[in-house]
Scaffold this active site. Structure first.
Site, PDB file in Angstrom:
ATOM      1  N   ARG A  81       1.955 -17.576  28.527  1.00 40.39           N
ATOM      2  CA  ARG A  81       2.462 -16.245  28.170  1.00 40.39           C
ATOM      3  C   ARG A  81       3.286 -16.294  26.881  1.00 40.39           C
ATOM      4  O   ARG A  81       4.136 -17.176  26.715  1.00 40.39           O
ATOM      5  CB  ARG A  81       3.329 -15.673  29.296  1.00 40.39           C
ATOM      6  CG  ARG A  81       2.545 -15.561  30.598  1.00 40.39           C
ATOM      7  CD  ARG A  81       3.228 -14.749  31.642  1.00 40.39           C
ATOM      8  NE  ARG A  81       2.428 -14.758  32.885  1.00 40.39           N
ATOM      9  CZ  ARG A  81       2.594 -13.888  33.860  1.00 40.39           C
ATOM     10  NH1 ARG A  81       3.540 -12.956  33.770  1.00 40.39           N
ATOM     11  NH2 ARG A  81       1.840 -13.946  34.933  1.00 40.39           N
ATOM     12  N   ARG A 120      12.105 -18.903  31.797  1.00 45.12           N
ATOM     13  CA  ARG A 120      11.128 -18.060  31.095  1.00 45.12           C
ATOM     14  C   ARG A 120      10.496 -18.905  30.008  1.00 45.12           C
ATOM     15  O   ARG A 120      11.116 -19.201  28.986  1.00 45.12           O
ATOM     16  CB  ARG A 120      11.807 -16.837  30.489  1.00 45.12           C
ATOM     17  CG  ARG A 120      10.826 -15.792  29.946  1.00 45.12           C
ATOM     18  CD  ARG A 120      11.576 -14.602  29.377  1.00 45.12           C
ATOM     19  NE  ARG A 120      12.395 -13.937  30.388  1.00 45.12           N
ATOM     20  CZ  ARG A 120      11.918 -13.063  31.277  1.00 45.12           C
ATOM     21  NH1 ARG A 120      10.624 -12.765  31.258  1.00 45.12           N
ATOM     22  NH2 ARG A 120      12.693 -12.503  32.181  1.00 45.12           N
ATOM     23  N   GLU A 176      13.506 -12.708  40.150  1.00 51.03           N
ATOM     24  CA  GLU A 176      12.105 -12.582  40.569  1.00 51.03           C
ATOM     25  C   GLU A 176      11.393 -13.924  40.573  1.00 51.03           C
ATOM     26  O   GLU A 176      11.440 -14.656  39.599  1.00 51.03           O
ATOM     27  CB  GLU A 176      11.360 -11.628  39.634  1.00 51.03           C
ATOM     28  CG  GLU A 176       9.897 -11.408  40.043  1.00 51.03           C
ATOM     29  CD  GLU A 176       9.011 -11.008  38.884  1.00 51.03           C
ATOM     30  OE1 GLU A 176       9.456 -10.183  38.051  1.00 51.03           O
ATOM     31  OE2 GLU A 176       7.896 -11.552  38.804  1.00 51.03           O
ATOM     32  N   SER A 181       5.405 -11.661  42.786  1.00 48.61           N
ATOM     33  CA  SER A 181       5.091 -10.254  42.550  1.00 48.61           C
ATOM     34  C   SER A 181       3.794  -9.907  43.267  1.00 48.61           C
ATOM     35  O   SER A 181       2.771 -10.563  43.044  1.00 48.61           O
ATOM     36  CB  SER A 181       4.941 -10.032  41.048  1.00 48.61           C
ATOM     37  OG  SER A 181       4.821  -8.672  40.784  1.00 48.61           O
ATOM     38  N   ARG A 211       9.605 -22.080  37.729  1.00 46.92           N
ATOM     39  CA  ARG A 211      10.646 -21.099  38.036  1.00 46.92           C
ATOM     40  C   ARG A 211      11.194 -21.298  39.454  1.00 46.92           C
ATOM     41  O   ARG A 211      12.399 -21.229  39.658  1.00 46.92           O
ATOM     42  CB  ARG A 211      10.160 -19.670  37.857  1.00 46.92           C
ATOM     43  CG  ARG A 211      11.306 -18.677  38.057  1.00 46.92           C
ATOM     44  CD  ARG A 211      10.928 -17.252  37.822  1.00 46.92           C
ATOM     45  NE  ARG A 211      10.712 -16.943  36.409  1.00 46.92           N
ATOM     46  CZ  ARG A 211      10.502 -15.699  35.968  1.00 46.92           C
ATOM     47  NH1 ARG A 211      10.468 -14.692  36.826  1.00 46.92           N
ATOM     48  NH2 ARG A 211      10.298 -15.462  34.693  1.00 46.92           N
TER      49      ARG A 211
HETATM   50  N1  LIG Z   1       7.232 -16.705  31.375  1.00 51.12           N
HETATM   51  C1  LIG Z   1       7.317 -17.167  32.616  1.00 51.12           C
HETATM   52  N2  LIG Z   1       7.913 -18.368  32.848  1.00 51.12           N
HETATM   53  C2  LIG Z   1       7.994 -18.866  34.107  1.00 51.12           C
HETATM   54  N3  LIG Z   1       7.517 -18.236  35.199  1.00 51.12           N
HETATM   55  C3  LIG Z   1       6.911 -17.043  35.009  1.00 51.12           C
HETATM   56  C4  LIG Z   1       6.773 -16.447  33.732  1.00 51.12           C
HETATM   57  N4  LIG Z   1       6.118 -15.255  33.877  1.00 51.12           N
HETATM   58  C5  LIG Z   1       5.865 -15.120  35.203  1.00 51.12           C
HETATM   59  N5  LIG Z   1       6.328 -16.192  35.880  1.00 51.12           N
HETATM   60  C6  LIG Z   1       6.245 -16.411  37.324  1.00 51.12           C
HETATM   61  O1  LIG Z   1       4.990 -15.927  37.795  1.00 51.12           O
HETATM   62  C7  LIG Z   1       5.208 -14.968  38.813  1.00 51.12           C
HETATM   63  C8  LIG Z   1       4.081 -13.962  38.789  1.00 51.12           C
HETATM   64  O2  LIG Z   1       4.017 -13.354  37.509  1.00 51.12           O
HETATM   65  S1  LIG Z   1       3.811 -11.807  37.459  1.00 51.12           S
HETATM   66  O3  LIG Z   1       3.448 -11.482  36.125  1.00 51.12           O
HETATM   67  O4  LIG Z   1       4.989 -11.203  37.987  1.00 51.12           O
HETATM   68  N6  LIG Z   1       2.628 -11.459  38.472  1.00 51.12           N
HETATM   69  C9  LIG Z   1       1.403 -12.023  38.406  1.00 51.12           C
HETATM   70  O5  LIG Z   1       1.087 -12.809  37.529  1.00 51.12           O
HETATM   71  C10 LIG Z   1       0.462 -11.658  39.538  1.00 51.12           C
HETATM   72  N7  LIG Z   1      -0.855 -12.169  39.262  1.00 51.12           N
HETATM   73  C11 LIG Z   1       1.006 -12.241  40.851  1.00 51.12           C
HETATM   74  O6  LIG Z   1       1.227 -13.625  40.738  1.00 51.12           O
HETATM   75  C12 LIG Z   1       6.562 -14.382  38.486  1.00 51.12           C
HETATM   76  O7  LIG Z   1       7.130 -13.767  39.627  1.00 51.12           O
HETATM   77  C13 LIG Z   1       7.320 -15.638  38.067  1.00 51.12           C
HETATM   78  O8  LIG Z   1       7.711 -16.387  39.211  1.00 51.12           O
END
Ligand SMILES: Nc1ncnc2c1ncn2[C@@H]1O[C@H](COS(=O)(=O)NC(=O)[C@@H](N)CO)[C@@H](O)[C@H]1O
Length: 426
Positions: free
Chosen positions: A262, A277, A351, A354, A392
């Site tokens: 991401r 993050r 969080e 999700s 995370r």
């Molecule tokens: N940049 C990031 N760094 C670390 N963990 C992350 C990051 N972005 C998301 N996550 C983790 O990934 C989980 C799911 O990301 S989400 O965008 O919320 N949801 C999804 O991707 C859905 N597909 C359900 O998993 C988050 O709750 C968090 O625990």
């Protein structure tokens, strides 16, 4: 994507959904464009029908040796052919424009979703576990990781720039243990384990809803139709594009592992300490494809939540569940729950999971359908939830289970995946 017929007959419902989701789509403009498409389609079809009649007339005139009539009809046919030739590109252009607008139309949130503008208005509705009380100076996750040499951020930044990390030693083993713990438990719940591509084509990102709006969050591979997925949800949604499944096959239940990437655009300066993050992480994803029935979707929505809660409870991490408000859930969701684990050093919930249900909004975007028991072909419903996302989840895990001597007690449920080890740092 919503059904165009639904938008045509329920413009106010769609406008209200857009308002609730801070979505700026102009529904009237979409419907005006739609009327242009329908009118032009009608003109072209009329012209084609006329062409068919003319060719019959030409054959008839030829049979009757009526040369004058035959030449007139041929000339008229030529004019029609020119008309169609001129109108078709315009029609395709308008259809393309309408499709691109349709992709921006949000799903209709369930009435049970709280109305709100952003995450500050998400509604907590369930708490589990007591925040730990330390009778010693507790450390935050990054200090714990440094203390036990579990992370190397400097060298990662040397290699990969900001928001990168190396997990070392028991942290690396812990992450693999968590992934196996989640994959194992979900497999035993009848979810088919998948290890899916982390590179996917544009259509898969359109399919899950990441494109067009979220393109800035996605890494693109130069000069190829390939992008790095931010979640296995993208790859799994893309897998079944254009298929018609058998109703009796449903629900399809997957637990998919993939590295996730991401850009985290727009989060400059946020959560920069440690591994909260970051640009790359590993996630085990729950994914359901079920029949097009609201009750069925709600059933699986609750099941996916419960699965994640069971995992977190086995990790002995206090958490809460929030009902995500309309302004925070994003375009595709009908309903969304976030699970937030207690982070002792921050004295707040953050969080970690999700959970969403989307009815047929994604299915329409990848044209994924099924044949029901009456033989009727319908778009499926899709749902997804995090099972485990690491590193995370290491944050609440390390902090919550730290001991007075600075070691970390490994939760019982994880030990079988850590060679029976009981502590980190002892
Ligand atoms: N940049 C990031 N760094 C670390 N963990 C992350 C990051 N972005 C998301 N996550 C983790 O990934 C989980 C799911 O990301 S989400 O965008 O919320 N949801 C999804 O991707 C859905 N597909 C359900 O998993 C988050 O709750 C968090 O625990």
């Amino acid at each position: 994507m919503l059904d165009l017929a639904f938008i045509r007959s329920n413009p106010d419902v769609v406008k209200e959904a857009a308002r609730l989701k801070n979505n700026s789509i102009d529904v009237d403009a979409l419907l005006a464009l739609d009327q242009q498409v329908v009118a032009l389609q009608h003109e072209v079809e009329e012209a084609r029908a006329k062409q068919n009649q003319l060719s019959k007339g030409i054959q008839q005139a030829a049979k009757e040796k009526n040369t004058e009539l035959r030449n007139n009809l041929i000339a008229e046919g030529k004019k029609l052919a020119e008309f169609i030739k001129a109108k078709e590109p315009e029609l395709h252009q308008l259809i393309e424009e309408r499709y691109n607008l349709l992709l921006l139309v949000p799903n209709i949130p369930d009435p049970s979703a709280p109305v709100g503008k952003d995450d500050s208005e998400n509604v907590p509705f369930k708490y589990w576990g007591e925040a730990p009380k330390f009778d010693f100076q507790a450390l935050d996750h990054y200090d714990l990781m440094l203390k036990h040499n579990l992370v190397d951020i400097e060298r990662a930044v040397k290699v990969a720039g900001s928001r990168s990390y190396v997990l070392r030693g028991d942290a690396a083993r812990l992450e693999l243990a968590l992934i196996n713990f989640a994959m194992d438990k979900m497999s035993r719940k009848g979810f088919t384990p998948l290890i899916v591509p982390s590179m996917a084509r544009d259509f898969a990102f359109v399919g899950n809803g990441q494109f067009p709006k979220g393109r800035d969050q996605v890494y693109e591979l130069k000069d190829q139709d390939l992008f790095l997925v931010g979640t296995a949800e993208v790859s799994i949604t893309g897998m079944y594009k254009d298929e018609i499944l058998k109703g009796e096959e449903l629900p399809l239940k997957f637990v998919g592992y993939s590295p996730c990437f991401r850009q985290e655009a727009g989060t400059y300066g946020k959560d920069t300490r440690g591994v909260f993050r970051i640009h790359q992480f590993n996630k085990v994803e729950q994914y359901i494809i079920c029949k097009a029935d609201h009750e069925e979707s709600v059933f699986w929505f609750e099941q996916l939540l419960q699965n994640a809660e069971e995992l977190i409870q086995e990790l002995e991490l206090p958490y809460r569940v929030v009902n995500v408000c309309t302004g925070d859930m994003g375009d595709g969701k009908v309903g969304m729950y976030d699970i937030e684990c207690w982070v002792p050093s921050e004295k707040r919930y953050r969080e970690t999971h999700s959970c969403s249900y989307l009815h047929d909004w994604q299915a329409r975007r990848v044209n994924l359908r099924y044949r029901d028991e009456e033989g009727k072909v319908k778009f499926v419903h899709t749902l997804n939830n995090t099972a485990i996302a690491s590193p995370r989840i290491l944050i609440p895990l390390l902090e919550t289970h730290q001991q007075a001597d600075g070691s970390i007690l490994i939760p019982e449920a994880l030990r079988p995946f850590m060679g029976g080890q009981k502590f980190i740092g002892r």
